[in-house]
Design an enzyme around this catalytic site. Sequence first.
Site, PDB file in Angstrom:
ATOM      1  N   ARG A 177       0.780  -1.235   0.000  1.00 37.91           N
ATOM      2  CA  ARG A 177       0.000   0.000   0.000  1.00 37.91           C
ATOM      3  C   ARG A 177       0.811   1.285   0.000  1.00 37.91           C
ATOM      4  O   ARG A 177       0.266   2.363  -0.106  1.00 37.91           O
ATOM      5  CB  ARG A 177      -0.958  -0.001   1.200  1.00 37.91           C
ATOM      6  CG  ARG A 177      -2.200  -0.794   0.963  1.00 37.91           C
ATOM      7  CD  ARG A 177      -3.080  -0.805   2.185  1.00 37.91           C
ATOM      8  NE  ARG A 177      -2.612  -1.745   3.197  1.00 37.91           N
ATOM      9  CZ  ARG A 177      -3.054  -1.754   4.448  1.00 37.91           C
ATOM     10  NH1 ARG A 177      -3.921  -0.842   4.836  1.00 37.91           N
ATOM     11  NH2 ARG A 177      -2.611  -2.645   5.314  1.00 37.91           N
ATOM     12  N   TRP A 342       2.196  -5.294  -9.828  1.00 38.53           N
ATOM     13  CA  TRP A 342       3.254  -6.247 -10.181  1.00 38.53           C
ATOM     14  C   TRP A 342       3.323  -7.297  -9.081  1.00 38.53           C
ATOM     15  O   TRP A 342       2.782  -7.125  -7.992  1.00 38.53           O
ATOM     16  CB  TRP A 342       4.590  -5.532 -10.349  1.00 38.53           C
ATOM     17  CG  TRP A 342       4.967  -4.662  -9.193  1.00 38.53           C
ATOM     18  CD1 TRP A 342       5.624  -5.037  -8.081  1.00 38.53           C
ATOM     19  CD2 TRP A 342       4.662  -3.275  -9.052  1.00 38.53           C
ATOM     20  NE1 TRP A 342       5.763  -3.962  -7.236  1.00 38.53           N
ATOM     21  CE2 TRP A 342       5.187  -2.865  -7.812  1.00 38.53           C
ATOM     22  CE3 TRP A 342       3.994  -2.339  -9.843  1.00 38.53           C
ATOM     23  CZ2 TRP A 342       5.058  -1.560  -7.342  1.00 38.53           C
ATOM     24  CZ3 TRP A 342       3.875  -1.033  -9.372  1.00 38.53           C
ATOM     25  CH2 TRP A 342       4.417  -0.663  -8.147  1.00 38.53           C
ATOM     26  N   GLU A 347       4.252 -14.905  -4.390  1.00 40.39           N
ATOM     27  CA  GLU A 347       2.911 -15.230  -4.871  1.00 40.39           C
ATOM     28  C   GLU A 347       2.975 -16.300  -5.952  1.00 40.39           C
ATOM     29  O   GLU A 347       2.110 -17.155  -6.047  1.00 40.39           O
ATOM     30  CB  GLU A 347       2.238 -13.978  -5.441  1.00 40.39           C
ATOM     31  CG  GLU A 347       1.864 -12.991  -4.363  1.00 40.39           C
ATOM     32  CD  GLU A 347       1.369 -11.721  -4.971  1.00 40.39           C
ATOM     33  OE1 GLU A 347       0.155 -11.621  -5.187  1.00 40.39           O
ATOM     34  OE2 GLU A 347       2.189 -10.830  -5.255  1.00 40.39           O
TER      35      GLU A 347
END
Length: 1211
Positions: A177, A342, A347
């Site tokens: 964030r 991105w 992940e």
Amino acid sequence: MEADLGKMETDFGKIEMGDGRNSGHSINGHAVCPFSGKIAVENHKQVKPNLKLKVPQPIRLKNHLVSEENYDVLHSQIEEVSSFNTKCTEKVCQNSIMDIPSGEDTPRKVEEVYKEAQAFLKQYFSSIRRENTDAHVSRLQEIERELKEKGTYQLKTPELVFGAKLAWRNASRCIGRIQWKKLQVFLTNNIRIVQISPDAKAFGYSYRFPRSAITIFPQRTDGKHDYRIWSPQLISYAGYIEPDGSVLGDPARVEFTEVCIKLGWKPPRTAWDILPLVVSADGKDPEYFDIPREIVMEVKMEHPKFEWFKELGLQWYGLPAVSNMRLDCGGLVFTGTAFNGWYMGTEIGCRNFCDSNRLNIVEQAKMGLDTNSYVSLWKDKALVEVNIAVLHSFHRDNVSVVDHHSASEQFIKHLDNENKSRGGCPSDWVWIVPPMSSSLTSVFHQEMALYYLRPSYDYQEAAWKTHQWIKSEDKPRTRKFHFKQIARAVKFTSKLFGQALSKRIKATILYATETGKSEQYAKELGNIFGHAFNAQVHCMSEYDVFSIEHETLLLIVTSTFGNGEPPANGEDFAKHLLQMLYNEKRNQGDQVDSAGTCKVHTPKSLIRTNSAMTPSIEYKKQLSRMESSKNQNTVDYKRQLSRLESNKSSIATSTAENIGPLSNVCYAVFALGSSVYPKYCNFGKTMDRVLEDLGGERLLELTCGDEMCGQEQQFRNWSSNIFQVACESFCLEENEMVQNAKKSLGMIPLTEETVRFNRAEKELSLKASLEQSYRKQTITCKVKENKHLGEYTNDRATIFVDMESNTDLKYDPGDHVGVMACNRSEIVEAVLKRLKGVDNFDRTVQLQVMKEKLTPTGTVKSWERHERIPAATVREVYTRFLDITTPPSTKVLKYLATACNDENEANYLKELIEDSNKYDDWRHHYYPHLAEVFSQVPSCRPQASLLAALLPPLQPRFYSISSSSLVHPNRIHVTVAVVVYKTQNGEGSTHYGVCSTYLQSLKPDDDVYVFIRRAPNFHMPQDISVPLILVGPGSGIAPFRGFWHHRRRQIINNSTNSKKPGPIYLLFGCRYKEMDLYKDEKKQAVAEGVLTKSLLALSREKGVSKKHVQALLEDEGPNITRMLLDEGGHFYVCGDCKMAEEVQQKLKDVIKRHARYSDEEADDFILYLMDENRYHEDIFGITLRTSIVHKASRETAKRTRLESIQSITSS
Ligand SMILES: Cc1cc2nc3c(=O)[nH]c(=O)nc-3n(C[C@H](O)[C@H](O)[C@H](O)COP(=O)(O)OP(=O)(O)OC[C@H]3O[C@@H](n4cnc5c(N)ncnc54)[C@H](O)[C@@H]3O)c2cc1C
Ligand SMILES: Cc1cc2nc3c(=O)[nH]c(=O)nc-3n(C[C@H](O)[C@H](O)[C@H](O)COP(=O)(O)O)c2cc1C
């Protein structure tokens, strides 16, 4: 980053099957859930484990790694801003439950919407510092009305853009964030647009420098006309259940793959099939679109050490773009959104590749380890190697990716930012902590508070589960579109929608100018950007500076004036930005040094930087002061810094450090200036740095356009570069409009067919014409007296002009008078002789330009009045309104070349146009006016109207008023050095300064048109008792005559508030005794005690040692130091800017010596004087000493030119 919002989606599967991350609920034996009893006990605050805190208490949040703590108070605003509850109960923390309890799926009642709208607008208006203003109240009333009438309302674009960003800021599960302000928001009405613009465009090339972007479709209405993107991500791989129950492809996509097949999609059935994009608009049945493989950036996985890894045949797409979540903002629900960023490496490496319910490749990557026992940690080892391979492969292909350590550091920085700016940051520890090496990342050790704020991004039920089919539900077949068809459809649609669709992104172009160049360039830039953006050009003084934080793309074109200062119409803007910066630094506690003294200078001294140093050094000095105080100030800051320094992410870390109020603004600056001045382009440079320090994202390095050398060319290169970079950054298509814009770069839009002199509709008085053209209220004065001051020669004279107006004038000593001059009639007549297309130079005409407008029925052409040239005779136009003495620009030469009948002459001009070095040399050597250019090309016969439209306007000249309105209420006196010089290094023709020669030619009773320009920075102080030091050699004495006249009258009128007038020292310099201006007047003023001392420095008098005003400062060093240090004295300098530089340097030396200050202390003292408004400069530019200064600076300019050319070619 997908780790941002996308993470919510890609991590879906993991939590369901339990990933062990929950073990992280306990850190160092402490419970981390801030709502758990443990923390409550530790806080000694008895915070009940109740999610709706009745009496909100600050929540203490510790970082166990560095033993620091913060208090979250943001959650206490839960009732004030819109929010919703967690699923936890008083006794059970359900923090690891997958669903965020975002609530209902049914449309909200009007009352609820209004309540939410109120809460949101409160946040919106407070963000633009307009909370509770009339604008806020009337917006709420407007919404109330709209809700009553229509049952719903529309958010305005800036509100929705703000809301989208805030929703990201509130996304408690997102680790990325820190970038929230930089979210690029696209709003669209056409569901098909999503495929190619902007997001699909991003498929093509924004992998390397992606920016987080979101596309938002229209809001939900009755719940039956939703816009939905069915695809969970814009790009994803299909998954098929094989007959043996295994899965081919991505198991996470099996269900959606089946939906696609049901819709008619023909699956290739390989392990890496790109799923089609499925969308439904306005509640209609979905359509699907094949995504051509070639536009999807895919990364083939390899390991830096293990050759065999390649054999696994793994790959992944580079752009994570989550497309199944909804935005809840202001009571409205936007069900169709797609956002991209991105990847965070884990992940893909952990979740997509190694989760046992996904590709589960750990087994295949066991690397000969003992897999029979957990104890060998073979899984962990394999996991690390897979993640290394992912990061390595992305880096190899230059595709952006962030590693989990860097992301973690950035999040810690974000928490710090948020704690400072917002008092907390809702964060879900379970989601924030990365899936591998958790305790090695800093976030693991950070306690977090979880609560939910609106605006928010929420999960929603899969579209295929809720869609109400219009066709038969059993056979939901729909038409397939190929990408090319779609592209054609979009092109067609966008034509139908006119330019609205392609111009969604606002580009604000701000200029500040004194002589009109920046304005001209800014407008040209506006034309270029208008082809692809919603371009708006404003003068800084007319811009609502409070909206700057909500700009997307900000382009600044500005000159520098005075001595490194902003042009008058840029001053307020500059002050506002510097004030913002000052407040920022102050908020960060940066202004206090170890001794506790204030070290950050006020905006004034930041603009008027110490001229003894280059502006960049000065600016750096300011910042380093801030930096050093930071270091001394907080250990915390050091730690943050070291964390950030160790950040080796491929994502630009500067963003992490540069979060400021303008973090959502991309910007670029073109600075006009002249390298003759010591503070070359200072204002543009300052703006560039301040925007960066306020968190803005610089799209292109600052470019300076040197008036001495290639300014035009530099502007053209810059405008072309910035247009390209902006298009790339905002993911704009290389479409027709962009191509058109590129074509228009450098082209002359005006032609002989599109410009004409036409009969004037009405005749205007000269005064009215001047007012219309210069947009200034003018005063008509009659010349009363015009005489020489002191001895004079043909090429060196100073005159005194006394002008009378028929009304009283409002001015103070120090103010300027602007004079609207005339070009010399010899030059005007020589030019008129060459012009074609006019039979009577003395008939009143109006210059008109053909304009094209796009209307629903097509393009309409019409003749419009030229905006700067009023109705006048052609002779008047060339005498009063056009600059025909400054050497013509290449734009004008280009036209003149086409107007030559003789090919050799045309070629001569073309050579100059094409070779910017040649042009610069020609310009500076001959400094030719228009008539001289004509004499070089005798066959040239340009059209009078087109030439008039191409020439720059004749600028008014400023003069420091030499009188006092107390003494002469309706008079203005000026002291003018008449500019006369020979070109070609003194060997060429004689040139006469336009305005000074015009003034010299005026006779008593002649009319002269003027206006007053206030110069509050150069006024006398209110307090009559403070000492004044006035330094003004040559015509620099001009304003000081006004000063002593004023003071004398104050004394006579007894208006000194019974204070004793303070001492006034006047330091004057000239070449010879006989040139001593106002000699007798000064003598008398000294005799009367009005002036305390009148000192004279002679630089060329025979028998007298050469002396300049600087030497007088030395002589009076002890007195001057005392007056400034101890008696609150004011220091004034007036004249050319080189002299002002040298005087300031000398003053610094004097202060150093007599106050025994160090170098830095003396600098600081001068800055302090500026801050206190006790150091005043009135700079004329470089008029009299021009030839000397020009020669010296040409070499430097040439060098700069070479460097800039090199940098352009290398970039
Ligand atoms: C705020 C302010 C206050 C001012 N107050 C005063 C004042 O009180 N008194 C005063 O006399 N002036 C003052 N000036 C300067 C004044 O405004 C004009 O710039 C000056 O009079 C020259 O204008 P001009 O139209 O006569 O010359 P221009 O036609 O403008 O010609 C000047 C230009 O000619 C060129 N030039 C000049 N000499 C040479 C050379 N030797 N070789 C090559 N090129 C050359 C340069 O480009 C120079 O800029 C002030 C300026 C400012 C900005
Ligand atoms: C009085 C005066 C002062 C100036 N001071 C500076 C200066 O300090 N630094 C600089 O780089 N240029 C300086 N310039 C040059 C201008 O910035 C340059 O002419 C520019 O092209 C003007 O652009 P504008 O027409 O948009 O104002 C000065 C010009 C004048 C006339």
